[in-house]
Design a protein around this motif. Structure first.
Motif, PDB file in Angstrom:
ATOM      1  N   ASN A 181       0.815  -1.213   0.000  1.00 46.60           N
ATOM      2  CA  ASN A 181       0.000   0.000   0.000  1.00 46.60           C
ATOM      3  C   ASN A 181       0.850   1.265   0.000  1.00 46.60           C
ATOM      4  O   ASN A 181       0.364   2.338   0.321  1.00 46.60           O
ATOM      5  N   SER A 182       2.116   1.099  -0.342  1.00 46.67           N
ATOM      6  CA  SER A 182       3.033   2.224  -0.356  1.00 46.67           C
ATOM      7  C   SER A 182       3.177   2.753  -1.777  1.00 46.67           C
ATOM      8  O   SER A 182       2.828   2.090  -2.752  1.00 46.67           O
ATOM      9  N   SER A 183       3.735   3.950  -1.886  1.00 41.43           N
ATOM     10  CA  SER A 183       3.967   4.537  -3.204  1.00 41.43           C
ATOM     11  C   SER A 183       5.199   5.423  -3.149  1.00 41.43           C
ATOM     12  O   SER A 183       5.710   5.759  -2.070  1.00 41.43           O
ATOM     13  N   LEU A 184       5.676   5.784  -4.328  1.00 45.60           N
ATOM     14  CA  LEU A 184       6.883   6.588  -4.449  1.00 45.60           C
ATOM     15  C   LEU A 184       6.659   7.596  -5.574  1.00 45.60           C
ATOM     16  O   LEU A 184       6.239   7.225  -6.672  1.00 45.60           O
ATOM     17  N   SER A 185       6.904   8.880  -5.297  1.00 44.51           N
ATOM     18  CA  SER A 185       6.669   9.914  -6.298  1.00 44.51           C
ATOM     19  C   SER A 185       7.963  10.622  -6.662  1.00 44.51           C
ATOM     20  O   SER A 185       8.902  10.692  -5.860  1.00 44.51           O
ATOM     21  N   LEU A 186       8.006  11.158  -7.887  1.00 47.80           N
ATOM     22  CA  LEU A 186       9.185  11.827  -8.418  1.00 47.80           C
ATOM     23  C   LEU A 186       8.833  13.266  -8.802  1.00 47.80           C
ATOM     24  O   LEU A 186       7.809  13.505  -9.452  1.00 47.80           O
ATOM     25  N   HIS A 187       9.697  14.214  -8.398  1.00 48.85           N
ATOM     26  CA  HIS A 187       9.516  15.615  -8.762  1.00 48.85           C
ATOM     27  C   HIS A 187      10.892  16.242  -8.953  1.00 48.85           C
ATOM     28  O   HIS A 187      11.890  15.776  -8.388  1.00 48.85           O
ATOM     29  N   GLN A 188      10.972  17.328  -9.712  1.00 53.57           N
ATOM     30  CA  GLN A 188      12.244  18.034  -9.839  1.00 53.57           C
ATOM     31  C   GLN A 188      12.567  18.723  -8.526  1.00 53.57           C
ATOM     32  O   GLN A 188      11.693  19.308  -7.882  1.00 53.57           O
ATOM     33  N   ALA A 189      13.839  18.632  -8.117  1.00 53.24           N
ATOM     34  CA  ALA A 189      14.317  19.294  -6.900  1.00 53.24           C
ATOM     35  C   ALA A 189      15.188  20.494  -7.290  1.00 53.24           C
ATOM     36  O   ALA A 189      15.737  20.536  -8.394  1.00 53.24           O
ATOM     37  N   PRO A 190      15.328  21.477  -6.383  1.00 48.93           N
ATOM     38  CA  PRO A 190      16.036  22.717  -6.733  1.00 48.93           C
ATOM     39  C   PRO A 190      17.548  22.628  -6.582  1.00 48.93           C
ATOM     40  O   PRO A 190      18.177  23.497  -5.991  1.00 48.93           O
TER      41      PRO A 190
ATOM     42  N   PRO B 104       6.190   9.215 -17.889  1.00 48.15           N
ATOM     43  CA  PRO B 104       5.689   8.040 -17.166  1.00 48.15           C
ATOM     44  C   PRO B 104       5.207   6.950 -18.115  1.00 48.15           C
ATOM     45  O   PRO B 104       4.680   7.232 -19.197  1.00 48.15           O
ATOM     46  N   ALA B 105       5.395   5.704 -17.694  1.00 42.75           N
ATOM     47  CA  ALA B 105       4.900   4.563 -18.457  1.00 42.75           C
ATOM     48  C   ALA B 105       3.382   4.501 -18.363  1.00 42.75           C
ATOM     49  O   ALA B 105       2.761   5.168 -17.519  1.00 42.75           O
ATOM     50  N   SER B 106       2.775   3.710 -19.224  1.00 39.55           N
ATOM     51  CA  SER B 106       1.322   3.542 -19.217  1.00 39.55           C
ATOM     52  C   SER B 106       0.857   3.077 -17.835  1.00 39.55           C
ATOM     53  O   SER B 106       1.440   2.156 -17.247  1.00 39.55           O
TER      54      SER B 106
ATOM     55  N   VAL C 254       0.502   7.465 -12.945  1.00 38.44           N
ATOM     56  CA  VAL C 254      -0.169   8.765 -12.863  1.00 38.44           C
ATOM     57  C   VAL C 254       0.643   9.703 -11.962  1.00 38.44           C
ATOM     58  O   VAL C 254       1.085   9.310 -10.882  1.00 38.44           O
ATOM     59  N   ARG C 255       0.840  10.927 -12.407  1.00 32.43           N
ATOM     60  CA  ARG C 255       1.551  11.968 -11.649  1.00 32.43           C
ATOM     61  C   ARG C 255       2.940  11.506 -11.203  1.00 32.43           C
ATOM     62  O   ARG C 255       3.395  11.802 -10.102  1.00 32.43           O
TER      63      ARG C 255
ATOM     64  N   ASP D  51       6.231  -0.604 -12.326  1.00 39.13           N
ATOM     65  CA  ASP D  51       5.987   0.791 -12.684  1.00 39.13           C
ATOM     66  C   ASP D  51       7.315   1.498 -12.958  1.00 39.13           C
ATOM     67  O   ASP D  51       8.306   1.262 -12.248  1.00 39.13           O
ATOM     68  N   CYS D  52       7.329   2.364 -13.947  1.00 38.58           N
ATOM     69  CA  CYS D  52       8.574   3.072 -14.245  1.00 38.58           C
ATOM     70  C   CYS D  52       8.286   4.426 -14.860  1.00 38.58           C
ATOM     71  O   CYS D  52       7.198   4.682 -15.388  1.00 38.58           O
ATOM     72  N   VAL D  53       9.291   5.307 -14.763  1.00 34.70           N
ATOM     73  CA  VAL D  53       9.241   6.645 -15.347  1.00 34.70           C
ATOM     74  C   VAL D  53      10.589   6.899 -16.007  1.00 34.70           C
ATOM     75  O   VAL D  53      11.637   6.674 -15.397  1.00 34.70           O
ATOM     76  N   ILE D  54      10.562   7.364 -17.262  1.00 35.18           N
ATOM     77  CA  ILE D  54      11.783   7.792 -17.928  1.00 35.18           C
ATOM     78  C   ILE D  54      12.039   9.248 -17.534  1.00 35.18           C
ATOM     79  O   ILE D  54      11.133  10.084 -17.564  1.00 35.18           O
ATOM     80  N   VAL D  55      13.279   9.545 -17.158  1.00 36.37           N
ATOM     81  CA  VAL D  55      13.658  10.902 -16.743  1.00 36.37           C
ATOM     82  C   VAL D  55      14.747  11.401 -17.682  1.00 36.37           C
ATOM     83  O   VAL D  55      15.756  10.715 -17.893  1.00 36.37           O
TER      84      VAL D  55
END
Length: 277
Positions: free
Chosen positions: A34-43, A53-55, A58-59, A67-71
């Protein structure tokens, strides 16, 4: 209606220009369900971060293995804030794998000359804002005074004659669980004339030549003995509320050593993390 209690932890990943894949992996069925991990740009850094993001993602939030995200990092070095969310009673960390995606054409690779190893300690000038004293600056010594209650409310660390391909990164928080302020050498973190304490700090080296240097020093929180700086580790007093009163820092060359190249997701040339576990 039940209130959901969440445990939140975060870290910063500093990346050089290129393409990367952030992937939620699991080697065991006992992954956090039930955990999750989010990615955002840091300063941190001057580059631009694009997320693809892959299909089903979300967000830029990874919720299940696979699950994966290309950065994509463009222009200059930049950073990604990685935040984990765990419901109460579920403490297992999410396994995040970061791979660099090669976009270079195949074929023989040119051999570049090895950089000359450093031979002299870094010249560091520490700037800070101290309670009742205002702005001060020191070289090769304590910024602030251990044993006093005077807050060190903000600071910047100037690396004079800084070489290419290595830099100093640091962060601070003004309260336990608050969002961190993150900066690279020469940038200011904290506050001035706001009577606001710093309650935790972290320091690290990043860049292609980071492994050629060693980071050391001490920090002092009010009423506590000095703490040795451990690179990448967030430091605070025993209760997490003690205010920072002093710090000193040194960057020295490491003895020359030969070691095999690291994989892309552990090589300090491409990834770097701050942790507050």
């Amino acid at each position: 209606m039940n209130n959901l209690s969440l445990k939140v932890s975060s870290r910063i990943v500093v990346l050089d220009v290129g393409m990367y894949i952030f992937r939620y992996v699991s080697d065991t069925p006992a992954h956090p369900r039930n955990s999750s991990l989010s990615l955002h740009q840091a300063p941190v850094g001057k580059g631009v971060v694009d997320f693809f993001p892959a299909s089903g993602v979300v967000r830029n939030t990874l919720t299940t293995p696979g699950d994966c995200v290309i950065v994509r990092i463009k222009g200059a070095q930049a950073s990604v804030l990685v935040t984990e969310y765990h419901p109460e009673g579920e403490s297992a960390a999410i396994q995040l794998r970061i791979d660099q995606i090669s976009t270079a054409p195949s074929g023989p690779k040119a051999v570049e000359p090895s950089p000359v190893p450093p031979t002299q300690a870094a010249r560091l000038k520490l700037h800070g804002h101290i309670e009742t004293r205002g702005d001060v600056a020191v070289e090769d010594g304590w910024l602030g005074t251990p044993g006093t209650p005077l807050r060190l409310e903000g600071f910047a660390i100037e690396w004079q004659g800084q070489p290419q391909d290595v830099t100093l990164a640091y962060l601070c928080r003004s309260a336990k669980g608050s969002e961190p302020q993150v900066a690279l050498a020469g940038q200011f973190v904290g506050t001035r004339r706001q009577a606001k304490p710093i309650t935790s700090v972290a320091f690290a080296l990043t860049g292609q030549r980071a492994a050629q240097y060693e980071l050391s020093g001490q920090v002092v929180f009010g009423g506590q003995p000095p703490l040795a700086i451990i690179p990448d580790k967030e430091l605070s007093g025993p209760n997490g509320t003690e205010q920072l009163v002093a710090l000193r820092l040194a960057i020295t060359p490491r003895a020359a050593q030969v070691s095999p190249p690291a994989s892309p997701w552990t090589d300090t040339a491409t990834t770097h993390t701050f942790r507050n576990d």
